[in-house]
Design a protein around this motif. Structure first.
Motif, PDB file in Angstrom:
ATOM      1  N   ALA A 245       6.314  -3.483 -18.533  1.00  0.00           N
ATOM      2  CA  ALA A 245       7.400  -4.441 -18.711  1.00  0.00           C
ATOM      3  C   ALA A 245       8.434  -3.944 -19.712  1.00  0.00           C
ATOM      4  O   ALA A 245       9.649  -4.119 -19.517  1.00  0.00           O
ATOM      5  CB  ALA A 245       6.825  -5.784 -19.178  1.00  0.00           C
ATOM      6  N   GLY A 248      10.640  -1.371 -18.123  1.00  0.00           N
ATOM      7  CA  GLY A 248      11.310  -1.782 -16.896  1.00  0.00           C
ATOM      8  C   GLY A 248      10.770  -1.099 -15.661  1.00  0.00           C
ATOM      9  O   GLY A 248      11.466  -1.012 -14.641  1.00  0.00           O
ATOM     10  N   THR A 250       7.814  -0.465 -12.503  1.00  0.00           N
ATOM     11  CA  THR A 250       6.995  -1.245 -11.579  1.00  0.00           C
ATOM     12  C   THR A 250       5.704  -0.486 -11.290  1.00  0.00           C
ATOM     13  O   THR A 250       5.549   0.689 -11.666  1.00  0.00           O
ATOM     14  CB  THR A 250       7.741  -1.491 -10.267  1.00  0.00           C
ATOM     15  OG1 THR A 250       7.972  -0.215  -9.625  1.00  0.00           O
ATOM     16  CG2 THR A 250       9.072  -2.183 -10.513  1.00  0.00           C
TER      17      THR A 250
END
Length: 497
Positions: A245, A248, A250
């Motif tokens: 997180a 940024g 995934t």
């Protein structure tokens, strides 16, 4: 006129309060068992996935690892169900265990090499591996049941303990090596391949998991609580997802960078058993002679390590156990696991002792653990593709450090110096050659050490002034009698010339 109530028909009167108290006690017992079963089941899932990475460490199995993980999860479920049914201990925990992992991995690698040399297809290699490993597991179960039925479990206990200790230390090395190679995404088959860990990318991928494993080991050693391991595992996941997180990123980005295993398609449970192709030409039976030595060594090691587990549980429990019955339970688990396409297993000593100390006295603990593992296996998505490699690799590092510290350091206080040397020699021989050759060389070294110790004990008192304790494994009753009459035992030095 009603018939007279005879003495035989009489029933002791139980008050309502006593019945209510008894019912409340039963509910408390069941609740305690279910809670501890949940804990054991949750802990075993990532451990079983890590064990799958050891058994199928060869890079040829990597694309099918999610399906193979399901087979290992089902195998752990079957072992636990066998313990629920047959063990005399209601708190016993059984599953795929580390004692047989190296032999299974050796067999799997032998199948890969055989199929490569014969130019056989990938499908044949996979089906042959699954059939050979499950068949070996079932045969191991038959042998263990036979040993228990013949009531000769004490015979397998004469495998020299220093040799088994050296083998267990090598399991630690093997687990650590498998964990690091899994996290680094490289193939490492032995000490001679360790230079591959020096690659910058491999080192960067393996370092976080290795550090987490060492930290977890220190935490478990210093904080003796059942919550320590789950807390550490949760912390690893929390740090990973917080890092995603914060940057940024995934899960797809993490997979592309090598931090998370590749995504898997929809995998129903039946897809795991689809690996078994028993049609004509689907099995390379010519590999069987190559795996027989590993099977024989696996039988003795699993039988001996199971007896060691029973002895340790017996000492903790404080009452004698029937070694032959418990060995039959282990054999039943392996037989059922083998015929359902699974792998070798035995007692999970640490979790069995955890249940014992927590006062678990119901088989609902085992049933709950079975249900947890079964649910994870049935879910069509593989948990491997959603969690970081460091989560599984760090567990293998913990196992590695614990086993190596136990048998290459702390064992020096439990063995005579010459026996400890045999233990270290067996470890080094297995690491330098192979596990089967290492066990053979260690057994030869143990024979030489015994001859040396016997000759030493017959020398004059001035030379043999140090007393030596026996390391023979004995039953609970035998140890109790020996302790009670230890002061009456004749010191061998009194017989010295």
């Amino acid at each position: 006129m009603p018939p007279a109530v005879t003495h035989a028909d009489a029933r002791p009167y139980v008050s309502l309060d006593e019945r209510q108290h008894s019912a409340a006690k039963r509910r408390e017992t069941v609740f305690n068992g279910v809670c501890h079963g949940l804990i054991n089941g949750i802990i075993m899932v990532p451990v079983l996935v890590s064990f799958a990475a050891i058994i199928f460490k060869n890079q040829a199995f990597l694309p099918e690892l999610p399906r193979l993980c399901k087979l290992v999860l089902i195998s752990g479920t079957v072992h636990q169900m066998a313990f629920v049914i047959a063990s005399s201990l209601p708190f016993a925990v059984g599953s795929v265990q580390d004692a047989g992992l190296i032999f299974l991995s050796s067999m799997a690698t032998a199948v890969v090499n055989h199929c490569d040399s014969e130019g056989l297809t990938r499908e044949t290699m996979l089906s042959t591996t699954c059939v050979v490993l499950s068949l070996s597991t079932a045969m191991l179960g038959v042998c263990l049941i036979g040993v228990g039925k013949l009531r000769v479990a004490q015979l397998v206990q004469y495998l020299p303990m220093p040799v088994v200790g050296g083998y267990l230390a090598y399991i630690g090395l093997f687990c650590g090596q498998a964990g690091l190679s899994f996290m680094a995404g490289i193939s490492v088959d032995g000490v001679r391949d360790w230079h591959r860990f020096l690659d910058a990318r491999a080192a960067a991928l393996a370092a976080p998991g290795a550090a987490a494993g060492l930290a977890m080991y220190l935490a478990i050693a210093r904080v003796r609580s059942v919550a320590t391991l789950p807390a550490c595992m949760s912390a690893i996941l929390a740090v990973f997802f917080i890092a995603l997180a914060a940057t940024g990123s995934t899960l797809s980005d993490a997979r592309a960078a090598g931090w998370v295993p590749a995504a898997t398609p929809h995998l129903p449970l039946s897809s795991a058993w689809a690996l078994f192709n028993l049609t004509d030409g689907g099995i390379a039976w010519g590999v069987l002679p190559d795996v027989i030595p590993s099977f024989l060594a696996m039988f003795f090691v699993v039988a001996f390590s199971s007896c060691l587990d029973v002895a340790a549980i017996e000492m903790e429990l404080g009452k004698p156990l029937d070694y032959n019955r418990e060995l039959q339970t282990v054999g039943l688990g392996n037989l059922l696991s083998g015929v359902t396409g699974g792998f070798t297993g035995s007692y999970i000593f640490s979790q069995t002792i955890f249940n014992l100390r927590a006062g678990v006295d119901t088989r609902w603990a085992g049933v709950t653990a079975v249900l947890v593992q079964l649910v994870v296996a049935i879910v069509p998505q593989s948990i491997v593709s959603f969690l970081p490699k460091a989560f599984f690799g760090s567990l293998l590092v913990v196992i590695a450090v614990d086993l190596m510290m136990e048998w290459l350091w702390r064992a020096r206080h439990r063995m005579m110096p010459v026996e400890f040397c045999v233990c270290v020699f067996t470890f080094a021989a297995a690491a330098a050659t192979s596990v089967v050759k290492g066990l053979a060389l260690g057994t030869c070294a143990a024979a030489v050490a015994f001859a040396f110790s016997y000759a030493w004990s017959t020398l004059p008192v001035a030379i043999t002034a140090r007393a030596m304790d026996s390391t023979v494994m004995r039953t609970f009753e035998e140890r109790r009698v020996l302790r009670a009459h230890r002061s009456q035992a004749t010191d061998f030095r009194e017989w010295a010339p």
